[in-house]
Design an enzyme around this catalytic site. Structure first.
Site, short mmCIF file in Angstrom:
data_model
loop_
_atom_site.label_atom_id
_atom_site.label_comp_id
_atom_site.label_asym_id
_atom_site.label_seq_id
_atom_site.Cartn_x
_atom_site.Cartn_y
_atom_site.Cartn_z
CE LYS A 88 -3.12 -1.22 5.45
NZ LYS A 88 -2.07 -2.27 5.40
CB SER A 163 1.07 -0.41 6.94
OG SER A 163 0.43 -1.46 6.26
CB SER A 187 1.03 -4.46 7.12
OG SER A 187 2.14 -3.64 6.86
#
Lengths: 498, 100
Positions: A88, A163, A187
């Site tokens: 990420k 996310s 997330s």
């Protein structure tokens, strides 16, 4: 080409980290070949999906060459040797751009690696690149990225969740066997559910946050994505453990996670969170009920539990997380790194920089957080939310007197169409209703791909456990996985299902 | 009770948060923040007398390391990401309002 869902012909070997590592370690498969296959695949298919903000192909080839060299010399290349991993883009990578999908950090390269990145590299993993996210991890669809949304590999007209949508989609698309995300209110778990992959939010403090760009420090936790529960456990075991660079890192030994996978669920006590079922779609409720049946048939005892306090978690979260974010994001002031927009004096430079660098959702949360922390509102909002946090923790404690793990939907619905919730922040926030309580309490929870809805979209089931209850959580997770609908998990071809 | 954040309140908050905000955006944000605060009203209404606040999931005590010199980032590394640097320091526009 495959015309339907399920593993891609000929690529099964690349969908499973444990078998890739085993074949690379034995010399049967070259890490260099893994790298070339992945990079070619990303090159041809990621333009449509946009899982990656950045592909680090040269570094990946160099890492693969080093793994192959170690294997050739008889040295140990590490437990994740040759396994492609996506990161990420809020995890710091030394000398490699780390953007948080924000204009604020576009072009910035950190001077150090996050601890989890160092541990992955030391384990022989091959970093494919940095994945897209909602800006600064604020969002549930990856549509808040300054660089455009990621598309769901199961149906490119739908969001991957967020996310950590880029990481979830990268694993679902078969671009990486493993990925790291961060989970502040869901997330990791929510995008895992929407993309048909496994996602774990570990116990707060089990995994170092050093080098994770901070959003809400008392809630943030780094965790794994994988296509199987065993792979997710393997990755978590690799990144977990004390780190002196993180003052909230737990001491003590890491639970023996991969051993948990063989213990079965005989005698495990499972509670179904009844209060969540009213707010979930029929498919999501059915998945939880069927999941409970699977566990029951495998020897677990199952009961419904009433935990109405958990439903207050969402409101408390949307006071606490913005409050912490407003403080954490004060560092983006145009002075030390990232964007600067000039002004007459420092204050005007700060204000112009922050207005230009942050997108609408980030600005909204900073203002919300600033408001609830401001004089006259602190007690009414922020302190009250912290008391609700205690209420949530007590409710969990009450349940865990009688059960070992809890079962719930991961998300209220399957993946929704792009643009469906972008106009109404509140509607988007509700996507986190079932995942937030675990963050408030600091507990572990995971999403396991379990079923397909009528349109062929994946449905996840969530397993929650008390602090450091990862072993019980994984036992339930493996049992759910073995009873899941065939084809309910990635990797899939983009657009293959619908 | 519906929560109504005024535009003046939003502008005050934006100032505290160092965010430049257009008049148009202030109105828009006032509506959105009001809707969010309205949703969390239920939490304000809960009777939580006697329930302690939780600020953190762990029972934390301060963690201090031994006060020993050890390697750290160099000045060049630290300044490497800055938008403006002068004489080995971060450079910023004037801080005080007076003319030179």
């Amino acid at each position: 080409m495959s015309g339907a869902g399920g593993p891609r012909p000929g690529a099964e070997g690349l969908s499973d980290a444990a078998s890739i590592a085993s074949r690379v370690r034995s010399g049967e498969l070259r890490a260099a070949d893994v790298a070339e296959q992945v990079l070619g695949d990303v090159e041809s298919r990621d333009a449509e999906l946009h899982c990656f903000n950045l592909v680090t192909g040269e570094a990946m080839r160099a890492a693969a060459a080093e793994v192959d060299r170690l294997v050739a010399t008889g040295a140990d290349p590490g437990p994740l040797a040759g396994v492609p991993v996506a990161l990420k883009d809020n995890l710091c990578t030394k000398g490699v751009p780390t953007t948080c999908s924000s204009r604020m950090l576009e072009g910035w390269s950190p001077p150090y690696d996050a601890t989890v990145v160092r541990r992955l590299v030391a384990a022989g993993a091959l970093v494919v690149g940095k994945t897209n996210l909602d800006e600064f991890a604020m969002g549930s669809s990856t549509e808040n990225s300054a660089f455009g949304p990621t598309r769901n590999p199961w149906d490119t007209g739908r969001v991957p969740g967020g996310s950590s949508g880029g990481s979830a989609a990268a694993v679902a698309a078969g671009f990486a066997a493993l990925a790291l995300g961060s989970d502040t209110g869901g997330s990791i778990r929510q995008p895992a559910a929407l993309c048909g992959v496994v996602g774990i939010k570990p116990t707060y403090g089990l995994v170092s946050r050093y080098g994770l760009v901070a959003f809400a420090s008392s809630l943030d936790q780094v965790g794994p994505f994988a296509t199987t529960v065993a792979d997710a456990a393997l990755l978590l075991e690799t990144i977990a453990g004390h780190d002196e660079m993180d003052s909230t890192s737990l001491g003590g030994p890491v639970p023996r996670l991969t051993e948990a996978l063989r213990s079965g669920v005989d005698g495990l006590r499972v509670g179904v969170v009844r209060d969540f079922l009213a707010d979930a779609s029929a498919d999501c409720v059915a998945a939880v009920r069927n999941g409970a049946d699977v566990l029951s048939r495998a020897g677990a005892s199952v009961e419904d539990v009433a935990l109405p306090e958990l439903l207050h978690g969402l409101s408390a979260y949307y006071l606490i997380a913005p409050a912490e974010a407003s403080s954490n994001l004060a560092r983006y002031d145009g002075v030390r790194y990232g964007l600067r927009v000039d002004g007459e004096d420092v204050e005007q430079m700060n204000a112009r920089t922050r207005a230009a660098g942050f997108g609408p959702e980030v600005r909204r949360r900073i203002m919300l957080g600033t408001y609830v922390l401001s004089a006259g509102y602190y007690d009414a909002y922020y302190a009250q939310a912290q008391r609700v946090r205690t209420l949530v923790a007590r409710a969990f404690a009450r349940a865990y007197e009688h059960v070992d793990v809890l079962l719930a939907p991961t998300a209220p619905s399957v993946a929704f169409p792009l643009g469906a919730k972008t106009e109404d922040p509140l509607e988007m926030y509700l996507a986190d209703l079932f995942t937030i309580p675990s963050n408030l309490a600091g507990h572990p929870a995971m999403s396991v791909p379990f079923a397909l809805d009528g349109q062929g979209l994946p449905v996840g089931v969530q397993v929650l456990a008390p602090a450091l209850g990862e072993v019980a959580m994984l036992r339930a997770g493996v049992a759910l996985e073995s009873g899941a609908t065939p084809g309910a998990r990635g990797p899939v071809r983009p657009g293959a299902v619908v | 009770m519906a929560v109504e954040l005024t535009v003046a309140e939003v502008r005050h908050v934006a100032r505290l948060a160092r965010l430049e905000l257009s008049a148009e955006e202030s109105v828009h944000v006032a509506g959105q923040l009001s809707a969010i605060l309205d949703h969390v009203e239920a939490v304000r209404a809960l009777d939580l007398e006697g329930i302690p606040a939780t600020s953190h999931p762990l029972e934390l005590v301060n963690v201090l390391r031994a006060d020993e010199v050890r390697p750290c980032l160099t000045r060049e590394e630290v300044l490497g990401g800055a938008p403006a640097v002068e004489d080995g320091r971060f450079a910023v526009p004037r801080i005080l309002g007076e003319t030179p």
